[in-house]
Design a protein around this motif. Structure first.
Motif, PDB file in Angstrom:
ATOM      1  N   GLY A 178      -8.720  18.749   7.030  1.00  0.00           N
ATOM      2  CA  GLY A 178      -7.639  17.768   6.766  1.00  0.00           C
ATOM      3  C   GLY A 178      -8.182  16.234   6.706  1.00  0.00           C
ATOM      4  N   ARG A 179      -8.758  15.835   7.557  1.00  0.00           N
ATOM      5  CA  ARG A 179      -9.713  14.468   7.618  1.00  0.00           C
ATOM      6  C   ARG A 179     -10.483  14.408   6.139  1.00  0.00           C
ATOM      7  N   ARG A 180     -11.409  15.424   6.063  1.00  0.00           N
ATOM      8  CA  ARG A 180     -12.220  15.190   4.819  1.00  0.00           C
ATOM      9  C   ARG A 180     -11.491  15.126   3.774  1.00  0.00           C
ATOM     10  N   ILE A 181     -10.562  15.994   3.370  1.00  0.00           N
ATOM     11  CA  ILE A 181      -9.838  16.009   2.017  1.00  0.00           C
ATOM     12  C   ILE A 181      -9.173  14.899   2.077  1.00  0.00           C
ATOM     13  N   ALA A 182      -8.387  14.262   2.903  1.00  0.00           N
ATOM     14  CA  ALA A 182      -7.793  13.153   2.777  1.00  0.00           C
ATOM     15  C   ALA A 182      -8.686  11.993   2.642  1.00  0.00           C
ATOM     16  N   MET A 219       0.671  -1.173  -0.129  1.00  0.00           N
ATOM     17  CA  MET A 219       0.236   0.020   0.019  1.00  0.00           C
ATOM     18  C   MET A 219       0.941   1.213  -0.071  1.00  0.00           C
ATOM     19  N   LYS A 220       0.610   2.186  -1.082  1.00  0.00           N
ATOM     20  CA  LYS A 220       1.416   3.381  -1.103  1.00  0.00           C
ATOM     21  C   LYS A 220       0.842   4.334   0.069  1.00  0.00           C
ATOM     22  N   GLU A 221       1.743   5.096   0.667  1.00  0.00           N
ATOM     23  CA  GLU A 221       1.561   6.251   1.533  1.00  0.00           C
ATOM     24  C   GLU A 221       1.153   7.329   0.680  1.00  0.00           C
ATOM     25  N   ILE A 222       0.049   7.868   0.999  1.00  0.00           N
ATOM     26  CA  ILE A 222      -0.456   9.186   0.231  1.00  0.00           C
ATOM     27  C   ILE A 222       0.113  10.421   0.945  1.00  0.00           C
ATOM     28  N   VAL A 223       1.002  11.305   0.208  1.00  0.00           N
ATOM     29  CA  VAL A 223       1.700  12.348   0.740  1.00  0.00           C
ATOM     30  C   VAL A 223       0.643  13.618   0.252  1.00  0.00           C
ATOM     31  N   ILE A 224       0.490  14.433   1.303  1.00  0.00           N
ATOM     32  CA  ILE A 224      -0.049  15.568   1.172  1.00  0.00           C
ATOM     33  C   ILE A 224       0.543  16.646   1.770  1.00  0.00           C
ATOM     34  N   VAL A 225       0.887  17.722   0.882  1.00  0.00           N
ATOM     35  CA  VAL A 225       1.843  18.844   1.345  1.00  0.00           C
ATOM     36  C   VAL A 225       0.745  20.107   1.687  1.00  0.00           C
ATOM     37  N   ILE A 226       1.021  20.857   2.811  1.00  0.00           N
ATOM     38  CA  ILE A 226       0.162  22.021   3.157  1.00  0.00           C
ATOM     39  C   ILE A 226       1.373  23.178   3.549  1.00  0.00           C
ATOM     40  N   GLY A 227       0.769  24.111   2.580  1.00  0.00           N
ATOM     41  CA  GLY A 227       1.515  25.154   2.670  1.00  0.00           C
ATOM     42  C   GLY A 227       0.583  26.660   3.095  1.00  0.00           C
ATOM     43  N   ASP A 228       0.713  27.115   4.048  1.00  0.00           N
ATOM     44  CA  ASP A 228      -0.043  28.264   4.838  1.00  0.00           C
ATOM     45  C   ASP A 228       0.710  29.571   4.897  1.00  0.00           C
ATOM     46  N   ARG A 229       0.102  30.596   4.388  1.00  0.00           N
ATOM     47  CA  ARG A 229       0.817  31.952   4.286  1.00  0.00           C
ATOM     48  C   ARG A 229       1.191  32.456   5.651  1.00  0.00           C
ATOM     49  N   LEU A 259      -0.900  15.194  -3.561  1.00  0.00           N
ATOM     50  CA  LEU A 259      -1.888  16.406  -3.217  1.00  0.00           C
ATOM     51  C   LEU A 259      -1.207  17.546  -2.583  1.00  0.00           C
ATOM     52  N   GLY A 260      -1.499  18.824  -2.714  1.00  0.00           N
ATOM     53  CA  GLY A 260      -1.138  19.975  -2.141  1.00  0.00           C
ATOM     54  C   GLY A 260      -2.543  20.842  -1.636  1.00  0.00           C
ATOM     55  N   ILE A 261      -2.353  21.490  -0.457  1.00  0.00           N
ATOM     56  CA  ILE A 261      -3.080  22.398  -0.075  1.00  0.00           C
ATOM     57  C   ILE A 261      -2.490  23.697   0.308  1.00  0.00           C
ATOM     58  N   SER A 262      -3.071  24.775  -0.356  1.00  0.00           N
ATOM     59  CA  SER A 262      -2.545  26.168  -0.021  1.00  0.00           C
ATOM     60  C   SER A 262      -3.530  27.003   0.765  1.00  0.00           C
ATOM     61  N   PHE A 263      -3.115  27.693   1.668  1.00  0.00           N
ATOM     62  CA  PHE A 263      -3.801  28.619   2.602  1.00  0.00           C
ATOM     63  C   PHE A 263      -3.520  29.787   2.519  1.00  0.00           C
ATOM     64  N   CYS A 264      -4.241  30.845   2.135  1.00  0.00           N
ATOM     65  CA  CYS A 264      -4.070  32.331   2.416  1.00  0.00           C
ATOM     66  C   CYS A 264      -5.319  33.130   2.380  1.00  0.00           C
ATOM     67  N   GLY A 265      -5.369  34.304   2.528  1.00  0.00           N
ATOM     68  CA  GLY A 265      -6.299  35.038   2.402  1.00  0.00           C
ATOM     69  C   GLY A 265      -7.368  35.068   1.355  1.00  0.00           C
ATOM     70  N   SER A 266      -6.848  35.256   0.090  1.00  0.00           N
ATOM     71  CA  SER A 266      -7.644  34.938  -1.133  1.00  0.00           C
ATOM     72  C   SER A 266      -7.768  33.550  -1.313  1.00  0.00           C
ATOM     73  N   GLY A 267      -7.031  32.587  -0.950  1.00  0.00           N
ATOM     74  CA  GLY A 267      -7.045  31.102  -1.389  1.00  0.00           C
ATOM     75  C   GLY A 267      -6.591  30.988  -2.896  1.00  0.00           C
ATOM     76  N   GLY A 268      -5.623  31.734  -3.219  1.00  0.00           N
ATOM     77  CA  GLY A 268      -5.164  31.563  -4.653  1.00  0.00           C
ATOM     78  C   GLY A 268      -3.595  31.762  -4.700  1.00  0.00           C
ATOM     79  N   ALA A 281      -5.887   6.549   7.607  1.00  0.00           N
ATOM     80  CA  ALA A 281      -4.936   5.414   7.464  1.00  0.00           C
ATOM     81  C   ALA A 281      -4.198   5.586   6.127  1.00  0.00           C
ATOM     82  N   GLY A 282      -3.172   5.609   6.191  1.00  0.00           N
ATOM     83  CA  GLY A 282      -2.391   5.634   4.686  1.00  0.00           C
ATOM     84  C   GLY A 282      -1.688   6.725   4.269  1.00  0.00           C
ATOM     85  N   CYS A 283      -2.015   7.993   5.175  1.00  0.00           N
ATOM     86  CA  CYS A 283      -1.770   9.290   4.612  1.00  0.00           C
ATOM     87  C   CYS A 283      -1.089   9.974   5.575  1.00  0.00           C
TER      88      CYS A 283
END
Length: 122
Positions: free
Chosen positions: A108-112, A1-11, A53-62, A26-28
């Motif tokens: 985080g839980r629901r996106i994963a 089973m491959k580990e799912i890697v999710i990167v988080i970048g927050d302003r 997958l990547g998740i970005s957070f900033c005021g505008s979300g963009g 599990a597995g994330c």
């Protein structure tokens, strides 16, 4: 089973709550980009980590999401303000999600979970 890697970048250098939510699935694995303006480094860290997958957070979300798209060609959805928008974006094949500030474990839980539902742990 491959580990799912999710990167988080927050302003603002946050993302720890989202990371906890991701790692409750599990597995994330979550990778939080450290420091201020981390959203702008999201694509670079995704490449380095071979992230799913990547998740970005900033005021505008963009800003971080669009930077990752422009530099690496990732499919993105940005300007999001709800978890449901993120779940829909994953279902539609987006690899980078841009949100306003929403550092919550639920996100985080629901996106994963949505990612695992669509792609599994191959």
């Amino acid at each position: 089973m491959k580990e799912i890697v999710i990167v988080i970048g927050d302003r603002m250098g946050k993302g720890q709550k989202v990371a906890a939510g991701i790692e409750s699935v599990a597995g994330c694995k979550a990778v939080v980009v450290p420091g201020m303006a981390a959203d702008m480094k999201l694509g670079d860290v995704m490449q380095k980590e071979n992230a799913d997958l990547g998740i970005s957070f900033c005021g505008s979300g963009g800003a971080g999401a669009l930077t990752a798209k422009n530099k690496y060609g990732y499919e993105v959805r940005y300007g999001m303000r709800s978890v449901e928008e993120g779940e829909t974006a994953i279902a539609e094949g987006c690899k980078v999600l841009g949100f306003g500030f929403m550092d919550t474990e639920e996100l985080g839980r629901r996106i994963a979970t949505a990612y695992v539902k669509k792609y599994g742990n191959q």
